[in-house]
Design a protein around this motif. Structure first.
Motif, short mmCIF file in Angstrom:
data_model
loop_
_atom_site.label_atom_id
_atom_site.label_comp_id
_atom_site.label_asym_id
_atom_site.label_seq_id
_atom_site.Cartn_x
_atom_site.Cartn_y
_atom_site.Cartn_z
N THR A 168 0.86 -1.17 0.03
CA THR A 168 -0.03 -0.09 -0.15
C THR A 168 0.86 1.36 0.00
OG1 THR A 168 -0.03 0.05 2.48
CG2 THR A 168 -1.90 -1.18 1.21
N ALA A 169 2.24 1.14 0.35
CA ALA A 169 3.14 2.31 0.44
C ALA A 169 2.56 3.50 1.31
CB ALA A 169 3.09 2.88 -1.04
N SER A 170 2.15 2.50 2.54
CA SER A 170 1.57 3.57 3.69
C SER A 170 2.65 3.51 4.80
CB SER A 170 0.00 3.28 4.01
OG SER A 170 -0.50 4.01 5.16
N TRP A 171 2.57 4.63 5.65
CA TRP A 171 3.56 4.83 6.46
C TRP A 171 2.97 4.25 7.82
CZ3 TRP A 171 2.81 7.69 10.75
CH2 TRP A 171 1.57 8.58 10.67
N VAL A 172 1.76 4.29 7.88
CA VAL A 172 1.11 3.90 9.26
C VAL A 172 1.38 2.40 9.62
CG1 VAL A 172 -1.31 3.59 10.55
CG2 VAL A 172 -0.56 5.52 9.24
N PRO A 173 1.08 1.16 8.68
CA PRO A 173 1.54 -0.06 8.94
C PRO A 173 3.07 -0.24 9.06
CG PRO A 173 0.69 0.01 7.04
CD PRO A 173 0.39 1.35 7.30
N LEU A 174 3.88 0.70 8.34
CA LEU A 174 5.18 0.47 8.55
C LEU A 174 5.53 0.91 9.94
CD1 LEU A 174 7.86 0.07 7.33
CD2 LEU A 174 7.75 2.33 6.56
N ALA A 175 5.12 2.03 10.55
CA ALA A 175 5.57 2.63 11.72
C ALA A 175 4.87 1.71 12.89
CB ALA A 175 4.78 3.97 11.97
N VAL A 176 3.65 1.06 12.78
CA VAL A 176 3.04 0.22 13.59
C VAL A 176 3.93 -1.01 13.77
CG1 VAL A 176 1.17 -1.39 14.31
CG2 VAL A 176 0.77 1.11 13.74
N GLY A 177 4.30 -1.84 12.57
CA GLY A 177 4.93 -2.90 12.35
C GLY A 177 6.52 -2.80 13.20
N THR A 178 7.18 -1.68 12.85
CA THR A 178 8.42 -1.29 13.11
C THR A 178 8.42 -1.22 14.81
OG1 THR A 178 9.06 -0.19 11.08
CG2 THR A 178 10.39 0.00 13.19
N ALA A 179 7.52 -0.70 15.59
CA ALA A 179 7.05 -0.27 16.88
C ALA A 179 7.16 -1.70 17.50
CB ALA A 179 6.24 0.62 17.09
N VAL A 180 6.22 -2.60 16.83
CA VAL A 180 5.94 -3.94 17.44
C VAL A 180 7.26 -4.81 17.45
CG1 VAL A 180 4.74 -6.06 17.21
CG2 VAL A 180 3.43 -3.74 17.13
N PHE A 181 7.83 -4.70 16.15
CA PHE A 181 9.04 -5.52 16.14
C PHE A 181 10.15 -5.16 16.88
CE2 PHE A 181 13.04 -6.39 13.89
CZ PHE A 181 13.13 -7.78 13.89
N LEU A 182 10.53 -3.76 17.36
CA LEU A 182 11.31 -3.32 18.22
C LEU A 182 10.95 -3.59 19.70
CD1 LEU A 182 12.41 0.06 16.45
CD2 LEU A 182 13.65 -2.25 16.29
N ALA A 183 9.66 -3.60 19.84
CA ALA A 183 9.40 -3.77 21.33
C ALA A 183 9.71 -5.20 21.46
CB ALA A 183 7.54 -3.51 21.49
N VAL A 184 9.24 -5.97 20.80
CA VAL A 184 9.55 -7.53 21.27
C VAL A 184 10.81 -7.92 21.04
CG1 VAL A 184 7.33 -8.40 20.52
CG2 VAL A 184 9.08 -8.35 18.74
N GLN A 185 11.74 -7.13 20.39
CA GLN A 185 13.33 -7.58 20.52
C GLN A 185 13.82 -6.92 21.83
OE1 GLN A 185 15.26 -9.10 18.06
NE2 GLN A 185 13.38 -9.79 17.45
N GLY A 186 13.17 -5.85 22.27
CA GLY A 186 13.44 -5.42 23.45
C GLY A 186 13.23 -6.46 24.87
N LEU A 187 12.42 -7.56 24.54
CA LEU A 187 11.90 -8.45 25.52
C LEU A 187 13.12 -9.62 25.42
CD1 LEU A 187 8.34 -8.84 24.74
CD2 LEU A 187 9.30 -7.66 26.57
N GLN A 188 13.94 -9.82 24.45
CA GLN A 188 15.04 -10.73 24.27
C GLN A 188 16.07 -10.51 25.41
OE1 GLN A 188 16.97 -10.74 20.40
NE2 GLN A 188 18.44 -12.57 21.14
N ARG A 189 16.32 -11.67 26.03
CA ARG A 189 17.29 -11.74 27.03
C ARG A 189 18.23 -12.81 26.75
NH1 ARG A 189 15.75 -7.19 28.17
NH2 ARG A 189 14.00 -6.68 29.88
N ASP A 190 19.37 -12.13 27.21
CA ASP A 190 20.51 -13.48 27.06
C ASP A 190 20.60 -14.33 28.26
OD1 ASP A 190 21.08 -12.20 24.49
OD2 ASP A 190 22.50 -11.16 25.19
N ASN A 191 20.96 -15.71 27.89
CA ASN A 191 21.10 -16.57 29.00
C ASN A 191 22.42 -16.61 29.74
OD1 ASN A 191 18.44 -17.16 28.88
ND2 ASN A 191 18.68 -18.89 27.31
N TYR A 192 23.35 -15.92 28.93
CA TYR A 192 24.83 -15.92 29.27
C TYR A 192 25.10 -14.51 29.90
CZ TYR A 192 25.48 -13.69 24.93
OH TYR A 192 25.45 -12.76 24.05
#
Length: 73
Positions: free
Chosen positions: A45-69
């Motif tokens: 669609t070349a719309s920035w709204v789903p791009l912004a939401v998708g990026t925010a969700v992706f970065l938020a879940v990447q922030g949840l990642q914890r290393d075990n070591y």
């Protein structure tokens, strides 16, 4: 402007696919899949709204990642 949005959507899709292919928890997997889907919507669609939401969700879940070591070497 459409080309920039599509380029950023392609980058989001590629990064999220890389995250899906690596070992992740269930929450990280779901967040990455959401990022892929919204990236595809933004690419089509070349719309920035789903791009912004998708990026925010992706970065938020990447922030949840914890290393075990320990970070100390």
């Amino acid at each position: 402007m459409h080309y920039i949005i599509q380029l950023l959507a392609a980058i989001l899709i590629g990064t999220a696919i890389g995250a899906v292919l690596s070992q992740r928890t269930k929450a990280l997997l779901i967040g990455s899949v959401i990022g892929i889907v919204l990236g595809i919507v933004a690419l089509v669609t070349a719309s920035w709204v789903p791009l912004a939401v998708g990026t925010a969700v992706f970065l938020a879940v990447q922030g949840l990642q914890r290393d075990n070591y320990s970070s100390r070497a």
